[in-house]
Design a protein around this motif. Structure first.
Motif, PDB file in Angstrom:
ATOM      1  N   ALA A 122      50.262 -47.039 -54.199  1.00 19.45           N
ATOM      2  CA  ALA A 122      50.260 -45.740 -54.872  1.00 19.45           C
ATOM      3  C   ALA A 122      50.214 -44.598 -53.862  1.00 19.45           C
ATOM      4  O   ALA A 122      50.905 -43.580 -54.023  1.00 19.45           O
ATOM      5  N   ARG A 123      49.415 -44.750 -52.808  1.00 15.96           N
ATOM      6  CA  ARG A 123      49.346 -43.713 -51.773  1.00 15.96           C
ATOM      7  C   ARG A 123      50.707 -43.527 -51.102  1.00 15.96           C
ATOM      8  O   ARG A 123      51.179 -42.403 -50.918  1.00 15.96           O
ATOM      9  N   LYS A 124      51.335 -44.625 -50.724  1.00 15.94           N
ATOM     10  CA  LYS A 124      52.634 -44.525 -50.047  1.00 15.94           C
ATOM     11  C   LYS A 124      53.710 -43.982 -50.975  1.00 15.94           C
ATOM     12  O   LYS A 124      54.556 -43.178 -50.553  1.00 15.94           O
ATOM     13  N   ALA A 125      53.684 -44.413 -52.236  1.00 12.14           N
ATOM     14  CA  ALA A 125      54.664 -43.886 -53.187  1.00 12.14           C
ATOM     15  C   ALA A 125      54.453 -42.395 -53.401  1.00 12.14           C
ATOM     16  O   ALA A 125      55.425 -41.633 -53.543  1.00 12.14           O
ATOM     17  N   TYR A 126      53.200 -41.959 -53.424  1.00  4.67           N
ATOM     18  CA  TYR A 126      52.902 -40.531 -53.578  1.00  4.67           C
ATOM     19  C   TYR A 126      53.426 -39.737 -52.382  1.00  4.67           C
ATOM     20  O   TYR A 126      54.072 -38.695 -52.545  1.00  4.67           O
ATOM     21  N   VAL A 127      53.149 -40.216 -51.175  1.00  2.00           N
ATOM     22  CA  VAL A 127      53.608 -39.518 -49.971  1.00  2.00           C
ATOM     23  C   VAL A 127      55.118 -39.417 -49.962  1.00  2.00           C
ATOM     24  O   VAL A 127      55.691 -38.347 -49.686  1.00  2.00           O
ATOM     25  N   ASN A 128      55.801 -40.512 -50.271  1.00  2.00           N
ATOM     26  CA  ASN A 128      57.263 -40.493 -50.295  1.00  2.00           C
ATOM     27  C   ASN A 128      57.805 -39.551 -51.360  1.00  2.00           C
ATOM     28  O   ASN A 128      58.795 -38.847 -51.139  1.00  2.00           O
ATOM     29  N   ALA A 129      57.159 -39.529 -52.531  1.00  2.00           N
ATOM     30  CA  ALA A 129      57.632 -38.674 -53.620  1.00  2.00           C
ATOM     31  C   ALA A 129      57.470 -37.198 -53.279  1.00  2.00           C
ATOM     32  O   ALA A 129      58.388 -36.388 -53.486  1.00  2.00           O
ATOM     33  N   VAL A 130      56.303 -36.813 -52.757  1.00  2.00           N
ATOM     34  CA  VAL A 130      56.070 -35.409 -52.411  1.00  2.00           C
ATOM     35  C   VAL A 130      56.980 -34.991 -51.259  1.00  2.00           C
ATOM     36  O   VAL A 130      57.564 -33.894 -51.274  1.00  2.00           O
TER      37      VAL A 130
ATOM     38  N   LEU B  20      55.653 -35.587 -40.702  1.00  2.00           N
ATOM     39  CA  LEU B  20      54.424 -35.490 -41.477  1.00  2.00           C
ATOM     40  C   LEU B  20      54.334 -36.634 -42.485  1.00  2.00           C
ATOM     41  O   LEU B  20      53.269 -37.238 -42.678  1.00  2.00           O
ATOM     42  N   LYS B  21      55.458 -36.946 -43.111  1.00  2.00           N
ATOM     43  CA  LYS B  21      55.485 -38.076 -44.038  1.00  2.00           C
ATOM     44  C   LYS B  21      55.149 -39.374 -43.315  1.00  2.00           C
ATOM     45  O   LYS B  21      54.357 -40.189 -43.807  1.00  2.00           O
ATOM     46  N   ASP B  22      55.739 -39.573 -42.146  1.00  2.00           N
ATOM     47  CA  ASP B  22      55.480 -40.790 -41.378  1.00  2.00           C
ATOM     48  C   ASP B  22      54.009 -40.914 -41.013  1.00  2.00           C
ATOM     49  O   ASP B  22      53.463 -42.032 -40.981  1.00  2.00           O
ATOM     50  N   TYR B  23      53.354 -39.787 -40.726  1.00  2.00           N
ATOM     51  CA  TYR B  23      51.934 -39.849 -40.385  1.00  2.00           C
ATOM     52  C   TYR B  23      51.108 -40.350 -41.563  1.00  2.00           C
ATOM     53  O   TYR B  23      50.276 -41.257 -41.406  1.00  2.00           O
ATOM     54  N   TRP B  24      51.311 -39.788 -42.733  1.00  2.00           N
ATOM     55  CA  TRP B  24      50.499 -40.192 -43.884  1.00  2.00           C
ATOM     56  C   TRP B  24      50.792 -41.636 -44.290  1.00  2.00           C
ATOM     57  O   TRP B  24      49.896 -42.359 -44.726  1.00  2.00           O
ATOM     58  N   LEU B  25      52.040 -42.060 -44.128  1.00  2.00           N
ATOM     59  CA  LEU B  25      52.345 -43.471 -44.391  1.00  2.00           C
ATOM     60  C   LEU B  25      51.670 -44.373 -43.364  1.00  2.00           C
ATOM     61  O   LEU B  25      51.144 -45.442 -43.714  1.00  2.00           O
ATOM     62  N   ALA B  26      51.677 -43.956 -42.099  1.00  2.00           N
ATOM     63  CA  ALA B  26      51.039 -44.757 -41.056  1.00  2.00           C
ATOM     64  C   ALA B  26      49.530 -44.827 -41.261  1.00  2.00           C
ATOM     65  O   ALA B  26      48.912 -45.871 -41.027  1.00  2.00           O
ATOM     66  N   GLU B  27      48.925 -43.737 -41.712  1.00  2.00           N
ATOM     67  CA  GLU B  27      47.488 -43.771 -41.973  1.00  2.00           C
ATOM     68  C   GLU B  27      47.166 -44.730 -43.115  1.00  2.00           C
ATOM     69  O   GLU B  27      46.187 -45.479 -43.060  1.00  2.00           O
ATOM     70  N   THR B  28      48.016 -44.745 -44.139  1.00  2.00           N
ATOM     71  CA  THR B  28      47.803 -45.678 -45.250  1.00  2.00           C
ATOM     72  C   THR B  28      47.949 -47.122 -44.780  1.00  2.00           C
ATOM     73  O   THR B  28      47.148 -47.991 -45.160  1.00  2.00           O
ATOM     74  N   ASP B  29      48.947 -47.393 -43.952  1.00  2.00           N
ATOM     75  CA  ASP B  29      49.119 -48.749 -43.422  1.00  2.00           C
ATOM     76  C   ASP B  29      47.921 -49.161 -42.564  1.00  2.00           C
ATOM     77  O   ASP B  29      47.487 -50.324 -42.607  1.00  2.00           O
ATOM     78  N   LEU B  30      47.399 -48.226 -41.780  1.00  2.00           N
ATOM     79  CA  LEU B  30      46.231 -48.537 -40.959  1.00  2.00           C
ATOM     80  C   LEU B  30      45.027 -48.836 -41.844  1.00  2.00           C
ATOM     81  O   LEU B  30      44.279 -49.794 -41.587  1.00  2.00           O
ATOM     82  N   GLN B  31      44.815 -48.036 -42.862  1.00  2.00           N
ATOM     83  CA  GLN B  31      43.712 -48.303 -43.785  1.00  2.00           C
ATOM     84  C   GLN B  31      43.842 -49.687 -44.415  1.00  2.00           C
ATOM     85  O   GLN B  31      42.860 -50.437 -44.507  1.00  2.00           O
ATOM     86  N   GLN B  32      45.060 -50.030 -44.827  1.00  4.32           N
ATOM     87  CA  GLN B  32      45.270 -51.323 -45.465  1.00  4.32           C
ATOM     88  C   GLN B  32      45.028 -52.465 -44.487  1.00  4.32           C
ATOM     89  O   GLN B  32      44.454 -53.497 -44.860  1.00  4.32           O
ATOM     90  N   SER B  33      45.450 -52.316 -43.235  1.00  4.83           N
ATOM     91  CA  SER B  33      45.237 -53.376 -42.251  1.00  4.83           C
ATOM     92  C   SER B  33      43.766 -53.550 -41.909  1.00  4.83           C
ATOM     93  O   SER B  33      43.357 -54.618 -41.441  1.00  4.83           O
ATOM     94  N   LEU B  34      42.961 -52.526 -42.153  1.00  4.91           N
ATOM     95  CA  LEU B  34      41.520 -52.599 -41.885  1.00  4.91           C
ATOM     96  C   LEU B  34      40.713 -52.993 -43.112  1.00  4.91           C
ATOM     97  O   LEU B  34      39.485 -53.024 -43.064  1.00  4.91           O
ATOM     98  N   GLY B  35      41.383 -53.266 -44.212  1.00 11.05           N
ATOM     99  CA  GLY B  35      40.664 -53.679 -45.412  1.00 11.05           C
ATOM    100  C   GLY B  35      40.509 -52.591 -46.445  1.00 11.05           C
ATOM    101  O   GLY B  35      39.623 -52.667 -47.294  1.00 11.05           O
ATOM    102  N   GLY B  36      41.357 -51.557 -46.393  1.00  7.54           N
ATOM    103  CA  GLY B  36      41.341 -50.536 -47.427  1.00  7.54           C
ATOM    104  C   GLY B  36      40.697 -49.230 -47.037  1.00  7.54           C
ATOM    105  O   GLY B  36      40.691 -48.282 -47.828  1.00  7.54           O
ATOM    106  N   ARG B  37      40.153 -49.146 -45.836  1.00 12.54           N
ATOM    107  CA  ARG B  37      39.505 -47.897 -45.419  1.00 12.54           C
ATOM    108  C   ARG B  37      39.427 -47.842 -43.896  1.00 12.54           C
ATOM    109  O   ARG B  37      39.467 -48.863 -43.214  1.00 12.54           O
TER     110      ARG B  37
END
Length: 491
Positions: free
Chosen positions: A168-176, A433-450
């Motif tokens: 949902a986070r990644k879809a939101y970033v891509n949509a905006v 800017l989009k790539d940054y927010w997507l990368a932050e979401t991927d990092l959160q997911q790789s760490l267990g969601g946060r």
């Protein structure tokens, strides 16, 4: 099965009552507390299991409240947790696993056999009461195995919830980002249209070359195509967000903000991320429980390799010429052809398979952390470079070029060429800017969601304090041609 002892019925009833008292029962939350706690602690959101009409009405009302104003990234995640039907379907695994646990803890049902036979001078009655004793003997181990599997299912379901939140986070970033790019493409198209009109009028007045005229017409034609493409990408990205949030009908008319959250001013230093991931990732915890469960199953297989059936029964027969006949019988399967070696070998293979999968999961997790952190750092540095260097420099160049144009030191076509360069820089910043927010979401997911707690406190998630990227510069009229029809044009 074990044929039950029947000589002392009172003792049997007492033992059965004790065993029944220790049977596992269904929990009040159905194991969902692990999911809801994970959502609260790691996402700051509420996970809801919609099972009744009341739950559905409450989810609908809350969704309407969230959609009544421009949707933020956290609100999009919450809407997905309330409405994503695939996520709701995965919650059913909890009920299935708990049912297996309760079933494993229950005593096997007793059996009763009755027969009545006739012959020429009499009849016979045979009654047998039996019960599965092997199931009783292995009941504690089987219960522990299923209990671990239930805990494993809880973790896997919570991890599935985190995956939906990340989607949902990644879809939101891509949509905006797609909508922001479409708006900017419309501004660029309007500017290009004005430039093309200006070049046409100057060409008609004999004040521009055929080359300059062709360049402006080509830029306008390309901007029209780019706008159509940007709008289509915006629709596709929005629909993906809509699917992730599980919305349909009037719910699809939600409003998104005009632009992405701004880049945080500082990027925190994140240390020992691999260790944090090993402790925090739910898929690793679930894999550990799976391996422990398989190890317990292996021990049970070895313990029962020679005994597949053990039957003990109480007999109460009657024949007319013999009277009542009472006693018991024991039935044991003799391991003549099958000594249980295949069963143990299968359990050994399953255990080694599970152990290797656990090791591979840990290796993959560490690699994912390193990869996602590298992408996070790079995307932040690139976006900051565009924010602090490229875009301000392009703005300065545009301002200086406009001053030179107004001072008749630069031609209108030089000004138009500079506007195209500025538009390319702004588009690149939006992508960064989009790539940054997507990368932050991927990092959160790789760490267990946060992210680690300190890092989460240092990185604001939705700051809007910085200035928005500049809009496409307007195309001025040529000050060198006061008698030209373009003198009155303000495009």
């Amino acid at each position: 099965m074990i044929r039950n002892l029947g000589s002392n019925r009172a003792a049997f009833i007492a033992i059965a009552a004790i065993l029944l008292a220790g049977c596992t029962t269904f929990s009040k939350d159905g194991g969902f507390n692990t999911v809801s706690t994970t959502a609260s602690e790691r996402l700051g959101r509420d996970a809801v299991y919609v099972r009744t009409d009341e739950d559905r009405d409450a989810a609908f009302k809350r969704t309407q409240e969230l959609l009544s104003k421009p949707l933020g990234i956290d609100e999009a995640v919450q809407v997905a947790l309330l409405n994503n039907r695939g996520l709701q379907a995965s919650y059913g695994d909890l009920g299935i696993s708990e049912a297996d646990l309760v079933q494993a803890s229950r005593l096997p049902n007793p059996g009763f056999t009755f027969s009545r036979t006739h012959w020429s001078d009499g009849f016979g009655i045979s009654r047998t009461f039996s019960m599965g004793v092997l199931g009783i003997l292995t009941l504690p181990v089987a219960t522990r195995i299923e209990s671990r599997r239930f805990e494993q299912t809880k973790l896997e379901t919570a991890n599935a919830m985190l995956a939906v939140a990340a989607d949902a986070r990644k879809a939101y970033v891509n949509a905006v980002a797609a909508e922001q790019a479409a708006h900017y493409a419309a501004q660029v198209k309007d500017s290009a249209e004005a430039g093309a009109e200006l070049a046409l009028r100057m060409r008609q007045a004999g004040n521009s070359s055929k080359l300059d005229y062709a360049r402006e017409q080509a830029f306008y034609a390309e901007s029209v195509a780019q706008l159509a493409k940007a709008r289509q990408q915006s629709v596709a990205a929005r629909e993906k967000l809509t699917r992730t949030m599980g919305l349909w009908g009037s719910g699809t008319q939600y409003q998104l903000p005009d632009r992405l959250p701004d880049l945080p001013k500082d990027r925190p230093d994140l240390n020992e991320l691999e260790r944090f991931a090993m402790q925090n990732r739910l898929d690793i915890q679930a894999a550990k429980l799976r391996t422990e469960s398989v190890a317990s199953s292996l021990g049970l297989s070895k313990a029962t390799r020679f005994i597949n059936a053990l039957d003990v029964g109480y007999l109460n027969n009657f024949e007319t010429d013999k009277g009542h006949e009472r006693g018991y019988e024991i039935s044991v399967e003799i391991p003549v052809f099958d000594w249980g070696g295949a069963k143990v070998a299968r359990a050994d293979a399953i255990y080694m398979q599970s152990a290797n999968r656990l090791a591979q999961t840990a290796i993959d997790a560490r690699s994912e952390v390193r990869e996602s952190y590298a992408a996070y750092v790079t995307s932040y540095d690139v976006a900051r470079h565009y924010r602090d260097e490229v875009v301000p420099l392009r703005k300065t160049i545009s301002d200086e070029m406009l001053l030179r144009y107004n001072g008749m030191l630069a031609s209108v076509f030089e000004l138009l060429s500079d506007s195209r360069d500025q538009a390319a820089a702004v588009n690149a910043y939006i992508d960064a800017l989009k790539d940054y927010w997507l990368a932050e979401t991927d990092l959160q997911q790789s760490l267990g969601g946060r992210l680690p707690p300190l890092a989460s406190a240092q990185v604001p998630g939705a700051s809007q304090s910085e200035a928005a990227p500049p809009s496409a510069p307007p195309t001025p009229a040529p000050a060198t041609q006061p008698a030209s029809p373009t003198n009155s044009e303000g495009k």
